[in-house]
Design an enzyme around this catalytic site. Structure first.
Site, short mmCIF file in Angstrom:
data_model
loop_
_atom_site.label_atom_id
_atom_site.label_comp_id
_atom_site.label_asym_id
_atom_site.label_seq_id
_atom_site.Cartn_x
_atom_site.Cartn_y
_atom_site.Cartn_z
N SER A 1 0.74 -1.00 0.05
CA SER A 1 -0.07 0.08 0.05
C SER A 1 1.09 1.02 -0.14
O SER A 1 1.79 1.44 -0.95
CB SER A 1 -0.94 0.08 1.21
OG SER A 1 -2.09 0.95 1.17
N ARG B 1 -14.51 8.80 12.79
CA ARG B 1 -15.27 8.73 11.68
C ARG B 1 -14.43 8.42 10.39
O ARG B 1 -14.69 7.62 9.60
CB ARG B 1 -16.12 9.83 11.45
CG ARG B 1 -17.27 10.21 12.49
CD ARG B 1 -18.21 11.16 12.14
NE ARG B 1 -17.70 12.57 11.92
CZ ARG B 1 -17.61 13.19 13.31
NH1 ARG B 1 -18.20 12.79 14.31
NH2 ARG B 1 -16.96 14.36 13.31
N ASP C 1 -9.12 -5.46 -5.11
CA ASP C 1 -8.71 -4.18 -4.43
C ASP C 1 -9.31 -3.13 -5.23
O ASP C 1 -9.38 -2.81 -6.26
CB ASP C 1 -7.23 -4.00 -4.65
CG ASP C 1 -6.77 -2.96 -3.70
OD1 ASP C 1 -7.46 -2.13 -3.11
OD2 ASP C 1 -5.39 -2.78 -3.48
N HIS D 1 -8.37 -4.89 -0.77
CA HIS D 1 -7.17 -4.04 -0.27
C HIS D 1 -6.57 -4.98 0.68
O HIS D 1 -5.21 -5.24 0.78
CB HIS D 1 -7.02 -2.70 -0.13
CG HIS D 1 -5.91 -1.84 -0.02
ND1 HIS D 1 -5.15 -1.95 -1.22
CD2 HIS D 1 -5.29 -1.37 1.24
CE1 HIS D 1 -4.27 -0.89 -0.67
NE2 HIS D 1 -4.24 -0.53 0.53
#
Length: 383
Positions: free
Chosen positions: A173, A239, A334, A363
């Site tokens: 990533s 959040r 992904d 992912h």
């Protein structure tokens, strides 16, 4: 019978070789001065690092693991016997494993502005750190940092250790961004490159998706333009993490993990009733946020939004200059850093290998299902 006995002995031998790592020791790199790519000079920069295996005499067996957005340098092993879980890639890093610490010296470094700024196992300089010139936390006076800045801090560590070349640099990533930037910026120093669930660029669609992670923090009055008490993180952080968790998962696994709307009566009867899946997602995000910092998330979002190989105008041309043997490992499902983005990146490197990681996690298959590519990783490192 002899063949059966031989098979048993070989299996027993492989189990012995694939032993657990010894307890991992966190170490600290301190730089008296560090100038970011934005031209801002920082004093007393500190980052944590850890290593597994033994550095050989000519320091030619080094593999650098560059970590993902919400990750740390803890790629494998445990710090304490009581730790609930080992590092995120423990399934492939260790004695006898795909990244074999009997053969390689594997190291990893906490990023600048690490999201886990308050973890006792993380050392990082970022917006939550005290500015030595003012005696107060940097907050938003901390300079914008880039993927190249993360690489330069890692290089400073390697220089201090006398390591001139990397046998391989591997990262998932956001870690793939760093791995690629290593191979682009220092082509003579990187022999092998393995971007996992990664891409060589961020497009507008992906940049706006990342901005969706930042907005709950920026829109929270308690954020106060970055000047909040560090002991009272704005609720927008939770959040934001909820969006991070959802975006990193494939819908198939998300739907298996969170309750369907049809199962709840309250939301059919009251508009203010909260969706059970959202409540559970927020609870998961709240647990993850315990050691995290809201401003740091914003800095990592910006570093990721700015990403393109070489940090110039033509990332495709920069990729063509990579000399390292390369293996791309995208995840088939992904939806965050998509298979198409990985393929487009790989296409700029005609000689690169390409293997897809299958699974239901999207992912996160790059973390949770990396073991499925253990043999391909082993063979790539053996070339």
């Amino acid at each position: 019978m002899k063949k059966i006995w031989l098979s048993i002995m070989l299996l027993f031998s492989s189990l012995l070789q694939a032993a657990e790592l010894p307890l991992v020791q966190k170490q600290q790199l301190e730089l008296a001065h560090f100038t970011t790519q934005s031209g801002i000079a920082l004093k007393q920069v500190k980052v944590g690092w850890e290593a597994y295996g033994t550095l050989n005499a000519d320091k030619s067996n080094v593999i650098l693991i560059t970590h993902y957005f919400s990750g740390t340098s803890h790629a494998a092993g445990k710090y304490r016997t009581t730790d609930a879980a080992a590092g995120y890639w423990d399934s492939i890093i260790g004695p006898g494993k795909a990244i074999d610490t009997n053969q390689f010296y594997v190291l990893s470094v906490d990023s600048l502005a690490n999201l886990n700024a308050f973890s006792p196992d993380v050392i990082t300089t970022g917006p939550a750190s005290v500015n030595p010139d003012t005696g107060k936390p940097y907050g938003l006076t901390f300079p914008v940092v880039s993927i190249r800045d993360f690489v330069e801090v890692q290089k400073a560590l390697l220089d201090k250790l006398g390591i001139k070349k990397l046998y391989a640099v591997i990262g998932p990533s956001m870690g793939s961004f760093q791995a690629i930037e290593w191979a682009v910026s220092y082509p003579e120093k990187v022999e092998r490159l393995m971007p996992v669930i990664g891409t060589a660029y961020i497009d507008s669609f992906s940049a706006v998706r990342l901005e969706r992670w930042a907005q709950p923090i920026k829109q929270d009055p308690a954020w106060n333009k970055g000047a909040y008490p560090l002991t009272q993180q704005p609720a927008g952080l939770t959040r934001a993490l909820a969006y991070v968790i959802q975006d990193a998962l494939h819908p198939d696994l998300f739907n298996q993990s969170y309750p369907a709307p049809a199962l709840d009566k309250a939301i059919h009867q009251a508009i203010q009733a909260e969706l059970p899946a959202w409540s559970q997602l927020m609870n998961a995000a709240k647990q993850r946020s315990a050691h995290m910092d809201a401003n740091s998330l914003l800095y990592l979002v910006r570093a990721s939004q700015l990403w393109r190989a070489g940090m110039g105008d033509n990332w495709q041309q920069k990729l063509s200059g990579v000399k390292a043997k390369t293996l791309w490992l995208p995840a088939t499902g992904d939806l965050l850093l998509t298979q198409a983005m990985a393929k487009h990146s790989k296409d700029q490197m005609p000689g690169a290998g390409y293997e897809e990681i299958s699974g239901q996690a999207g992912h996160l298959d790059g973390l949770l299902n990396i073991q499925s590519k253990a043999e391909q990783i082993r063979q790539f490192l053996a070339q």
